[in-house]
Scaffold this motif. Structure first.
Motif, PDB file in Angstrom:
ATOM      1  N   GLU A 173      60.828  45.940  41.548  1.00  0.00           N
ATOM      2  CA  GLU A 173      59.463  46.031  41.023  1.00  0.00           C
ATOM      3  C   GLU A 173      58.822  44.645  40.934  1.00  0.00           C
ATOM      4  OE1 GLU A 173      57.838  48.807  40.303  1.00  0.00           O
ATOM      5  OE2 GLU A 173      59.533  50.043  40.947  1.00  0.00           O
ATOM      6  N   LEU A 174      59.141  43.775  41.921  1.00  0.00           N
ATOM      7  CA  LEU A 174      58.691  42.385  41.859  1.00  0.00           C
ATOM      8  C   LEU A 174      57.185  42.277  41.750  1.00  0.00           C
ATOM      9  CD1 LEU A 174      59.278  39.349  42.035  1.00  0.00           C
ATOM     10  CD2 LEU A 174      59.203  39.568  44.529  1.00  0.00           C
ATOM     11  N   GLY A 175      56.476  43.019  42.567  1.00  0.00           N
ATOM     12  CA  GLY A 175      55.019  42.901  42.575  1.00  0.00           C
ATOM     13  C   GLY A 175      54.399  43.261  41.237  1.00  0.00           C
ATOM     14  N   ARG A 176      54.862  44.320  40.632  1.00  0.00           N
ATOM     15  CA  ARG A 176      54.311  44.737  39.342  1.00  0.00           C
ATOM     16  C   ARG A 176      54.649  43.722  38.248  1.00  0.00           C
ATOM     17  NH1 ARG A 176      52.234  49.690  39.834  1.00  0.00           N
ATOM     18  NH2 ARG A 176      52.920  50.939  41.607  1.00  0.00           N
ATOM     19  N   ALA A 177      55.845  43.136  38.357  1.00  0.00           N
ATOM     20  CA  ALA A 177      56.227  42.123  37.379  1.00  0.00           C
ATOM     21  C   ALA A 177      55.339  40.878  37.510  1.00  0.00           C
ATOM     22  CB  ALA A 177      57.698  41.751  37.559  1.00  0.00           C
ATOM     23  N   ILE A 178      55.028  40.497  38.742  1.00  0.00           N
ATOM     24  CA  ILE A 178      54.127  39.352  38.945  1.00  0.00           C
ATOM     25  C   ILE A 178      52.750  39.656  38.375  1.00  0.00           C
ATOM     26  CG2 ILE A 178      52.896  38.024  40.706  1.00  0.00           C
ATOM     27  CD1 ILE A 178      55.423  38.202  42.439  1.00  0.00           C
ATOM     28  N   LEU A 179      52.284  40.897  38.538  1.00  0.00           N
ATOM     29  CA  LEU A 179      50.991  41.277  37.984  1.00  0.00           C
ATOM     30  C   LEU A 179      50.986  41.189  36.465  1.00  0.00           C
ATOM     31  CD1 LEU A 179      50.030  44.261  40.320  1.00  0.00           C
ATOM     32  CD2 LEU A 179      48.630  42.246  39.878  1.00  0.00           C
ATOM     33  N   ASP A 180      52.106  41.525  35.843  1.00  0.00           N
ATOM     34  CA  ASP A 180      52.198  41.405  34.378  1.00  0.00           C
ATOM     35  C   ASP A 180      52.017  39.948  33.950  1.00  0.00           C
ATOM     36  OD1 ASP A 180      52.643  44.119  34.136  1.00  0.00           O
ATOM     37  OD2 ASP A 180      54.828  43.930  34.076  1.00  0.00           O
ATOM     38  N   VAL A 181      52.649  39.025  34.680  1.00  0.00           N
ATOM     39  CA  VAL A 181      52.524  37.606  34.350  1.00  0.00           C
ATOM     40  C   VAL A 181      51.087  37.135  34.582  1.00  0.00           C
ATOM     41  CG1 VAL A 181      53.350  35.276  34.878  1.00  0.00           C
ATOM     42  CG2 VAL A 181      54.956  37.205  34.917  1.00  0.00           C
ATOM     43  N   ALA A 182      50.487  37.581  35.687  1.00  0.00           N
ATOM     44  CA  ALA A 182      49.105  37.183  35.983  1.00  0.00           C
ATOM     45  C   ALA A 182      48.141  37.707  34.931  1.00  0.00           C
ATOM     46  CB  ALA A 182      48.709  37.686  37.368  1.00  0.00           C
ATOM     47  N   ALA A 183      48.396  38.918  34.425  1.00  0.00           N
ATOM     48  CA  ALA A 183      47.531  39.486  33.397  1.00  0.00           C
ATOM     49  C   ALA A 183      47.543  38.646  32.126  1.00  0.00           C
ATOM     50  CB  ALA A 183      47.953  40.918  33.100  1.00  0.00           C
ATOM     51  N   GLU A 184      48.668  37.965  31.883  1.00  0.00           N
ATOM     52  CA  GLU A 184      48.775  37.086  30.721  1.00  0.00           C
ATOM     53  C   GLU A 184      48.202  35.697  30.984  1.00  0.00           C
ATOM     54  OE1 GLU A 184      49.872  37.948  27.707  1.00  0.00           O
ATOM     55  OE2 GLU A 184      50.048  40.009  28.436  1.00  0.00           O
ATOM     56  N   GLY A 185      47.728  35.473  32.200  1.00  0.00           N
ATOM     57  CA  GLY A 185      47.155  34.177  32.538  1.00  0.00           C
ATOM     58  C   GLY A 185      48.186  33.091  32.772  1.00  0.00           C
ATOM     59  N   ARG A 186      49.418  33.468  33.099  1.00  0.00           N
ATOM     60  CA  ARG A 186      50.485  32.473  33.229  1.00  0.00           C
ATOM     61  C   ARG A 186      50.829  32.190  34.692  1.00  0.00           C
ATOM     62  NH1 ARG A 186      55.046  33.192  28.763  1.00  0.00           N
ATOM     63  NH2 ARG A 186      55.097  30.933  29.127  1.00  0.00           N
ATOM     64  N   VAL A 187      50.108  32.820  35.610  1.00  0.00           N
ATOM     65  CA  VAL A 187      50.160  32.459  37.021  1.00  0.00           C
ATOM     66  C   VAL A 187      48.816  32.843  37.649  1.00  0.00           C
ATOM     67  CG1 VAL A 187      51.089  34.667  37.902  1.00  0.00           C
ATOM     68  CG2 VAL A 187      51.528  32.534  39.160  1.00  0.00           C
ATOM     69  N   VAL A 188      48.325  31.979  38.482  1.00  0.00           N
ATOM     70  CA  VAL A 188      47.066  32.241  39.182  1.00  0.00           C
ATOM     71  C   VAL A 188      47.379  32.941  40.492  1.00  0.00           C
ATOM     72  CG1 VAL A 188      45.113  31.168  40.342  1.00  0.00           C
ATOM     73  CG2 VAL A 188      45.874  30.291  38.127  1.00  0.00           C
ATOM     74  N   LEU A 189      46.679  34.023  40.752  1.00  0.00           N
ATOM     75  CA  LEU A 189      46.840  34.742  42.016  1.00  0.00           C
ATOM     76  C   LEU A 189      45.666  34.402  42.913  1.00  0.00           C
ATOM     77  CD1 LEU A 189      48.013  38.288  40.837  1.00  0.00           C
ATOM     78  CD2 LEU A 189      49.401  36.305  41.482  1.00  0.00           C
ATOM     79  N   ALA A 190      45.933  33.676  43.957  1.00  0.00           N
ATOM     80  CA  ALA A 190      44.903  33.337  44.935  1.00  0.00           C
ATOM     81  C   ALA A 190      44.859  34.433  45.986  1.00  0.00           C
ATOM     82  CB  ALA A 190      45.207  31.991  45.578  1.00  0.00           C
ATOM     83  N   ASN A 191      43.638  34.925  46.271  1.00  0.00           N
ATOM     84  CA  ASN A 191      43.434  36.139  47.062  1.00  0.00           C
ATOM     85  C   ASN A 191      44.067  37.316  46.323  1.00  0.00           C
ATOM     86  OD1 ASN A 191      42.012  34.774  48.980  1.00  0.00           O
ATOM     87  ND2 ASN A 191      43.702  34.570  50.413  1.00  0.00           N
ATOM     88  N   ALA A 192      43.432  37.616  45.213  1.00  0.00           N
ATOM     89  CA  ALA A 192      43.973  38.570  44.256  1.00  0.00           C
ATOM     90  C   ALA A 192      43.914  39.999  44.771  1.00  0.00           C
ATOM     91  CB  ALA A 192      43.182  38.458  42.947  1.00  0.00           C
ATOM     92  N   PRO A 193      44.715  40.883  44.160  1.00  0.00           N
ATOM     93  CA  PRO A 193      44.611  42.311  44.490  1.00  0.00           C
ATOM     94  C   PRO A 193      43.199  42.812  44.223  1.00  0.00           C
ATOM     95  CG  PRO A 193      46.563  41.875  43.162  1.00  0.00           C
ATOM     96  CD  PRO A 193      45.771  40.605  43.166  1.00  0.00           C
ATOM     97  N   GLY A 194      42.765  43.756  45.041  1.00  0.00           N
ATOM     98  CA  GLY A 194      41.462  44.367  44.841  1.00  0.00           C
ATOM     99  C   GLY A 194      40.312  43.684  45.550  1.00  0.00           C
ATOM    100  N   ASN A 195      40.582  42.551  46.208  1.00  0.00           N
ATOM    101  CA  ASN A 195      39.496  41.856  46.902  1.00  0.00           C
ATOM    102  C   ASN A 195      38.948  42.656  48.079  1.00  0.00           C
ATOM    103  OD1 ASN A 195      39.788  39.782  45.143  1.00  0.00           O
ATOM    104  ND2 ASN A 195      40.541  38.284  46.620  1.00  0.00           N
ATOM    105  N   GLY A 196      39.679  43.697  48.476  1.00  0.00           N
ATOM    106  CA  GLY A 196      39.224  44.506  49.600  1.00  0.00           C
ATOM    107  C   GLY A 196      37.881  45.161  49.376  1.00  0.00           C
ATOM    108  N   ILE A 197      37.437  45.260  48.108  1.00  0.00           N
ATOM    109  CA  ILE A 197      36.115  45.859  47.881  1.00  0.00           C
ATOM    110  C   ILE A 197      35.005  44.978  48.431  1.00  0.00           C
ATOM    111  CG2 ILE A 197      36.855  47.142  45.846  1.00  0.00           C
ATOM    112  CD1 ILE A 197      35.361  45.033  44.141  1.00  0.00           C
ATOM    113  N   ALA A 198      35.301  43.683  48.612  1.00  0.00           N
ATOM    114  CA  ALA A 198      34.253  42.770  49.072  1.00  0.00           C
ATOM    115  C   ALA A 198      34.248  42.597  50.571  1.00  0.00           C
ATOM    116  CB  ALA A 198      34.400  41.408  48.399  1.00  0.00           C
ATOM    117  N   ASP A 199      35.361  42.886  51.254  1.00  0.00           N
ATOM    118  CA  ASP A 199      35.277  42.840  52.717  1.00  0.00           C
ATOM    119  C   ASP A 199      35.410  44.222  53.336  1.00  0.00           C
ATOM    120  OD1 ASP A 199      38.000  43.309  52.623  1.00  0.00           O
ATOM    121  OD2 ASP A 199      38.574  41.363  53.438  1.00  0.00           O
ATOM    122  N   ASP A 200      35.288  45.237  52.480  1.00  0.00           N
ATOM    123  CA  ASP A 200      35.066  46.595  52.963  1.00  0.00           C
ATOM    124  C   ASP A 200      33.767  46.567  53.777  1.00  0.00           C
ATOM    125  OD1 ASP A 200      34.098  49.223  53.162  1.00  0.00           O
ATOM    126  OD2 ASP A 200      35.112  49.831  51.335  1.00  0.00           O
TER     127      ASP A 200
END
Length: 840
Positions: A654-681
């Motif tokens: 469950e690596l990806g979900r665990a990374i998202l938990d850390v990002a939600a706490e602001g303890r890692v920056v995600l560059a090209n974050a999940p969900g950006n597809g709404i803008a290049d749809d």
């Protein structure tokens, strides 16, 4: 014979201040020093009209025009002025208008107001002697179908009020607003024509017979038929050509009348449409054949077809050889609108355009002969960035073309072999459908000058700010949904929406690296073709293209101020570190199976990032950790082919979900974050101009391509009817997959795509076809034009004007022969992109 065949020309000239290159309202002072029989005032004090004598041969007319121009230019030069024969003066502005002081013109200004105030235009009026006025009226109606071709040849007014209007002859569009322009409608005699004019005068709409501004009319003061549709021509021989063609048309039409050949008038709406089409595209596009059922015809074919049809009359007049020569010269050289745009493209300075028009107006009859020889085997076309009219290299490309022109085929082949060796040694490749492909770099670089780059900088940085603001808002407050700019369903039901992206901190920069695919049209204007906001690739390939060119064509002299694409690497690091002060940045890739594994390795090494695969990363104690070094990761630059939430490793299912938990706490920056597809749809692409207006309060500086969303019922009907005319794409497509270019598709492909859109309209978008610019590209050892685009990159640290930065590199992608799809995955290649920095 009732057609005397004599010739005369009235030419209108703008007066240009030699210092400022703006219009000068000093016509009265000049006219006081010139003979009234040959020079006269016009509506505006910035214009002088010349009136030639009666000529019987084209050479006599040429000499008369030259003499009149020299006389006016000499007097103008004494006053610090120059003269310009063009439909509009390139630097003209509305405020430049100053009315000539007489009662008639004063009445016109009082009556017509804005029409008069904007009449900063000049035309060339050609007279052919016709002694019989009844015949003149008949001929005027019959020659209507040929007028668009004459207009296209003369078009010389692309610029108006300091801007490129998109028209070859904006003068025509301005002129057509008068109440008596265009065709007269059916008339049986001169008496009927006179009655028509008298009725118009009696209504008070026009003041006198001189204001019957029909495209062709019996002259109000001489036994001639007058052609009024043409722009003023800077080159004397272009005006001579128009005179020769019009005289032959008049003679051919008179013979038809005498022989009783029946005539079907052109319907006024079709005539108007054909004139508009000629004003819009000039010689660069299609003209309309005014047959029973009009159809588009390439402009050059229309010109040559008209001349071929007039051969008997041209031979009778002794003009065949000369008219044919002048026409071919003009077609090769381009009309004035083409030449003006080419002059502007070099530096983006209208002063250059003014200087060109003045030099041609005051120069020799044949025009300014280019010094550079033509590429005689090159199939030049409108919109080629490197090769202009007449297959002559444009100034900034001459050194490049001369370099390869001097090389023998064997020497070119040697450099191509060296290029391929360098690419192989660098392991320059990419993966498509599990297969590794080499990355092909053409040896002719693409030049983007400082003006063009500044246009892109302003437009793409603006676009990036709006898109980042949209991403933050859509996954944050949702103001754009509440204000009704776009519905929540339109975004949340799209393929790019990711609910997990709602968990990221509201201050998170969602897309620090954006890629934009931009193209140039046949007029040189930029258009954004696609936005790439998820994982835009190409930066490393742009750097590699420069290194390959440096190795394979080291002797090719580089221009001054050439930007180094490698400068983008430290800028990338600064961007990724902007919100990750700890400084440990990791590029997370799927490794050798990734389609862009070469780029991942190159960017990580060049930008000082650690390169990791999922097995190199874990989550421990509330931090994402780089296992090989044990260092906590401050920023993850996600270069994954799938979604982060689905990411797994051998040790952490469950690596990806665990990374998202850390990002939600602001303890890692995600560059090209999940969900950006709404803008290049691609369905959201057409909303970007609204996003710019909504978030920035600005108008788009670079236009998008007109785009239809079949999910809308009204637009779906349009798309289904026009699949064969449009480009259709899946909304979530990447790499050119699923793109169908309607005009080049088979009937079966069009039918299949129509059925697909009808079944699932929300999955598709359709765009108008943009004729991409072309560029010389080696096919073996021979240069041929290929379509190109440009992927440019913007680094984003926030939504303010100072938070965005256009990277100093670009990846020029080249379509395969006969294709307009430029993606490497579809068989295309690339070019080294030479971007020039500011002149200071």
């Amino acid at each position: 014979m009732t057609v005397a065949g004599t010739l005369g020309v009235e030419e209108e000239f703008h007066l240009i201040d030699a210092g400022s290159r703006k219009l000068s309202a000093r016509a009265p002072q000049l006219l006081a020093r010139l003979p009234a029989r040959s020079y006269s005032a016009e509506l505006q004090r910035t214009t002088v009209e010349t009136n030639s004598g009666i000529a019987r041969t084209l050479d006599d007319l040429r000499q008369d025009i030259l003499g009149l121009r020299r006389g006016l230019a000499t007097v103008a030069a004494d006053a610090g002025l120059a003269i310009a024969a063009a439909g509009t003066a390139p630097r003209s502005e509305f405020a430049d208008f100053e009315l000539t002081a007489n009662g008639r013109f004063g009445r016109m200004q009082e009556q017509y107001r804005l029409l008069v105030d904007e009449q900063l235009i000049c035309g060339a009026h050609i007279h052919v002697g016709v002694d019989d006025r009844d015949l003149a009226v008949e001929i005027a109606q019959r020659v209507q179908r040929h007028l668009p071709t004459l207009l296209a040849l003369s078009a010389s007014s692309p610029y108006w009020n300091g801007h490129d209007t998109g028209y070859a002859s904006i003068r025509t569009i301005i002129w057509q607003r008068w109440p008596t322009t265009g065709a007269t409608g059916p008339l049986a005699s001169a008496a009927e024509y006179d009655q028509l004019v008298a009725d118009l005068i009696r209504t008070g709409v026009i003041a006198d017979e001189k204001m019957a501004y029909f495209d062709v009319r019996p002259s109000s003061h001489a036994p001639t038929l007058e052609l009024r549709v043409c722009d003023a021509c800077p080159v004397v021989d272009d005006a001579v050509l128009l005179a020769g063609l019009f005289r032959a048309l008049v003679l051919a039409t008179a013979r038809d009348v005498e022989a009783g050949v029946p005539f079907t008038p052109v319907a006024p709406p079709l005539h108007r449409a054909a004139i508009w089409q000629a004003a819009r595209g000039g010689l660069s596009g299609n003209l309309l054949s005014l047959d029973a059922h009009p159809r588009p015809v390439p402009a050059a074919a229309a010109v040559r077809g008209m001349i071929a049809g007039l051969r008997p009359q041209l031979e009778e007049l002794g003009d065949w050889d000369e008219v044919q020569r002048l026409a071919e010269t003009l077609l090769v050289r381009g009309n004035s609108a083409d030449r003006q745009r080419a002059g502007f493209a070099e530096r983006g300075d209208l002063d250059d355009v003014v200087d060109l028009v003045v030099a041609e107006t005051q120069g020799p009859a044949e025009g300014i002969v280019p010094e550079v020889p033509a590429l005689r085997t090159y199939a030049s076309r409108a919109g080629d960035e490197a090769v202009g009219p007449g297959a002559r290299p444009r100034p900034q490309y001459r050194r490049i073309v001369d370099f390869y022109r001097r090389l023998k085929p064997a020497a070119i082949e040697e450099r191509q072999e060296l290029r391929d060796r360098l690419a192989a040694e660098a392991e320059l490749s990419f993966t498509v459908d599990g297969q590794t492909r080499g990355f092909h770099v053409d040896l002719v670089p693409r030049l983007v000058n400082s003006y063009q780059w500044s246009e892109l900088r302003a437009g793409l940085e603006q676009r990036a700010r709006a898109i980042e603001a949209f991403l933050q808002d859509a996954y944050g407050e949702g103001r754009i949904f509440r204000d009704g700019v776009v519905t929540a369903a339109e975004i949340k039901d799209g393929p790019g929406w990711r609910p997990e992206a709602l968990r990221l901190p509201p201050t998170a920069v969602r897309a620090p690296v954006m890629g934009f695919d931009v193209v140039r049209n046949e007029f040189g204007g930029w258009r954004v073709l696609e936005d790439n906001v998820r994982t835009p690739s190409g930066m490393a390939f742009a750097i590699a293209a420069r290194e390959i060119m440096d190795g394979a064509a080291a002797e090719l002299v580089r221009p001054p101020r050439l930007l180094d694409p490698r400068a983008a690497l430290p800028a990338l690091r600064r961007t990724l570190a902007a919100h990750a002060p700890g400084g440990t940045i990791v590029l997370l890739s799927l490794g050798g199976d990734s389609s862009a594994w070469y780029e991942h390795r190159r960017l990580a090494a060049g930008a000082g990032m650690l390169l990791a695969t999922p097995d190199d990363v874990t989550v421990a104690d509330g931090r994402v950790v780089h296992l090989p070094t044990g260092a906590p990761i401050d920023a993850l630059y996600l270069r994954l082919d799938g979604e982060l939430a689905d990411l797994r490793s051998v040790a952490h299912p469950e690596l990806g979900r665990a990374i998202l938990d850390v990002a939600a706490e602001g303890r890692v920056v995600l560059a090209n974050a999940p969900g950006n597809g709404i803008a290049d749809d691609k369905a959201v692409y057409c909303l970007v101009p609204q996003l710019i207006s909504y978030y920035l309060g600005e108008r788009p500086l670079i236009e998008s391509v007109p785009t239809y969303r079949p999910g809308d019922e009204a637009e779906r009907r349009i798309v289904l009817e026009r699949v064969g005319e449009l480009v259709t794409k899946p909304v979530d497509g990447l790499g050119g997959h699923g793109v169908l270019i309607g005009p080049t598709a088979t009937a079966t492909e069009v039918a299949e795509r129509r059925a697909q859109i009808a079944r699932e309209p929300d999955r598709w978008v359709a765009q108008e076809v943009v004729t991409l610019s072309s560029h010389p590209t080696f096919a073996g050892t021979v240069l041929e034009p290929r379509h190109i685009d440009l992927r440019a990159f913007v680094f984003v640290r926030g939504t303010g004007p100072d938070d965005v930065e256009l990277a100093d590199l670009g990846l020029t992608r080249v379509a395969a022969a006969g294709s307009m799809i430029v993606n490497s995955s579809q068989g295309g290649g690339a070019k080294d992109t030479w971007i020039l920095g500011p002149e200071d």
